[in-house]
Write a protein that holds these residues in place. Structure first.
Motif, short mmCIF file in Angstrom:
data_model
loop_
_atom_site.label_atom_id
_atom_site.label_comp_id
_atom_site.label_asym_id
_atom_site.label_seq_id
_atom_site.Cartn_x
_atom_site.Cartn_y
_atom_site.Cartn_z
N LEU A 261 0.82 -1.22 0.00
CA LEU A 261 0.00 0.00 0.00
C LEU A 261 0.85 1.27 0.00
CD1 LEU A 261 -2.65 -1.12 2.62
CD2 LEU A 261 -2.93 -1.01 0.16
N LYS B 58 -1.72 -4.98 11.34
CA LYS B 58 -2.35 -4.78 10.03
C LYS B 58 -3.43 -3.69 10.14
CE LYS B 58 -4.39 -7.43 6.32
NZ LYS B 58 -5.09 -8.65 5.94
N GLU B 59 -4.19 -3.73 11.25
CA GLU B 59 -5.25 -2.73 11.42
C GLU B 59 -4.67 -1.32 11.49
OE1 GLU B 59 -5.48 -5.50 14.36
OE2 GLU B 59 -5.50 -6.26 12.33
N GLN C 287 -4.19 -0.21 8.06
CA GLN C 287 -5.48 0.12 7.44
C GLN C 287 -5.98 1.48 7.94
OE1 GLN C 287 -7.31 -3.49 8.76
NE2 GLN C 287 -7.33 -4.40 6.70
N THR C 288 -5.83 1.73 9.24
CA THR C 288 -6.27 3.01 9.80
C THR C 288 -5.48 4.16 9.17
OG1 THR C 288 -6.68 1.89 11.86
CG2 THR C 288 -6.59 4.28 11.98
N LYS D 93 -6.85 4.80 5.75
CA LYS D 93 -8.16 5.46 5.81
C LYS D 93 -7.99 6.94 6.13
CE LYS D 93 -10.81 1.50 7.31
NZ LYS D 93 -11.05 0.80 8.53
#
Ligand code: CAO
Length: 426
Positions: A141, A159-160, A163-164, A167
């Motif tokens: 990413l 991983k979260e 992702q945060t 976002k």
């Protein structure tokens, strides 16, 4: 027909008792050859252990937090007999054959084995703590892991978190750097090239590693720095008197061995300074040994090798050890063991200059002594000013462990030991 095989921990280089930090599969999961089974983490790197074959996970034999070694049983795997297409490459087979000890039976193809060089590569230049799977995800990413929050155990980026980060970036919010419960506002990025010509010079590996460590220490410890001065006029006369004797043994007797001896005596007299805070913050780990780290300035950056059992060594022994250790540090030849086990650190900038500074405590140690350049000053002795050689001392300490009064007492004690080194014999 499916066979049940045991998946053993492969040779991962010179690493022992490495902690299992993630179990990436569950019993019954279908895995492909080379898909990751568990993640291990040493103090240098994290590493995923891949499956040697495709199959179905049977019983998992390790638990989170286990310390594992080469050959330990990781899990059992139900596998189908390999089809010719799945077999190892012929060249690889030949290499494996050549590596096999005489008389050793042919075994199943071991998993892809990271070499020690791979492990070093994993550690190199990576400050953020994250498993390889998360690193891969972040890479896909285009996320710089150092900029993502780290909400996992021991400050790991999950991983979260990645992702945060994405976002927030998509919403146009600047993600904040976090350290534990604290959110730090991010510094704005500046395009310096708008103001003139610039050049990017990569940080050395030592700078990146020590930078991350110093940042962690700075953020986690409430620092206080206590300043003081020691009258080393007599000590200097004694040192100069011993210089010839030292030279005959091929040694240069600087102030540092005296500082080491005085610190060792002060640590014995005030053992809280020779302690570490237990991880739960409920008790102090009191150390019955005196190992001191000495900051050494090298062309690639700061390193802090540890000199052991200072209280049991003579001035000349310490001078010899300092010479050998700082030489190895400057030649980049220190081993990880040279850098571990310190109880307290000394950072001397006296050979360079300056009057005082605020050193950062090298956690999990609780205090560090900074030493600046000694200077001859007029000192009032009650009836007249006399020229005295005064050595500036800067003691930084972790205020969770050391009270201000203790900090001041330690500096006073150190100054009195350096002021009259006969006191070291008491
Ligand atoms: N005041 C006056 N002179 C001093 C002194 C002081 N506090 N400390 C050292 N000196 C003198 C020495 O006696 C020597 O003088 P001569 O050459 O005339 O004999 C000269 O300065 C050079 O000493 P040195 O620094 O080479 O040797 P050392 O034993 O004092 O220190 C070492 C060894 C490894 C600690 C040092 O070389 C070094 O790397 N210091 C930098 C540490 C550092 O970067 N700290 C910052 C870390 S961030 O907190």
């Amino acid at each position: 027909m499916a066979n049940l095989i045991e998946v053993l921990l492969p040779d991962i280089g010179d690493f022992h008792n490495v902690e299992v930090i993630e179990i990436l599969v569950s019993p019954g999961d279908r895995v492909e050859r080379d898909s990751s089974l568990i993640t291990l983490e040493s103090d240098k790197a994290s590493l995923e252990i891949p499956s040697p074959q495709a199959g179905e996970v049977g019983e998992i034999k390790v638990r989170l937090g286990d310390k594992v070694n080469v050959g330990d049983l990781v899990l059992t795997l139900k596998v189908e007999p390999e089809t010719p297409g799945e077999a190892a490459e012929p060249a690889e087979d030949a290499a494996l054959e050549a590596a096999r000890a005489p008389g050793e039976k042919a075994r199943q193809r071991p998993p892809v084995m990271p070499t020690p060089a791979d492990m070093a590569g994993i550690a190199r230049g990576r400050n953020a703590h994250a498993s390889p799977a998360v690193r891969r995800f972040a890479r896909e990413l285009g996320v710089d892991l150092n900029r993502a929050a780290a909400t996992g155990p021991k400050g790991r980026v999950l991983k979260e978190d990645v992702q945060t980060f994405v976002k927030q970036a998509l919403k146009g919010e600047r993600p904040a750097l976090t350290a534990g419960a604290f959110a730090l506002p991010a510094l704005p990025e500046v395009d310096f090239s708008k103001y003139g010509k610039v050049e990017f010079v990569p940080l050395s590996r030592i700078k990146k590693l020590s930078g991350a460590h110093l940042h962690r220490c700075w953020l986690n410890l409430p620092h206080v720095t206590q300043f003081g001065e020691a009258d080393i006029t007599e000590l200097e006369a004694f040192r100069l008197g011993l210089r010839g004797e030292a030279e005959q043994s091929g040694l240069k007797l600087t102030l540092m061995p005296f500082l080491m001896k005085a610190c060792a005596a002060a640590l014995k007299a005030m053992p809280e300074f020779n302690s570490s805070l237990a991880p739960d913050g409920e008790s102090l780990v009191m150390k019955k040994y005196v190992h001191i780290g000495v900051a050494v300035d090298t062309p690639n950056g700061l390193v802090v090798p540890v000199i052991r059992d200072l209280d049991r060594k003579s001035l000349f022994e310490l001078a010899a050890e300092l010479k050998a250790t700082s030489g190895r540090a400057r030649d980049g030849k220190l081993s990880p063991a040279d850098l571990q086990g310190g109880c307290f650190s000394i950072s001397s900038l006296g050979g360079i200059g300056g009057t005082a500074f605020t050193p950062i405590v090298n956690a999990p140690e609780v205090a560090v002594l900074g030493v600046s350049r000694a200077e001859t000053k007029p000192v009032w002795n009650g009836s007249e000013f006399r020229p005295r050689l005064m050595l500036p001392l800067s003691l930084s300490y972790d205020h969770r462990v050391i009270d201000g009064a203790q900090g001041a007492r330690f500096v006073v004690l150190l100054a009195s030991l350096l002021g009259d080194i006969r006191r070291l014999l008491l």
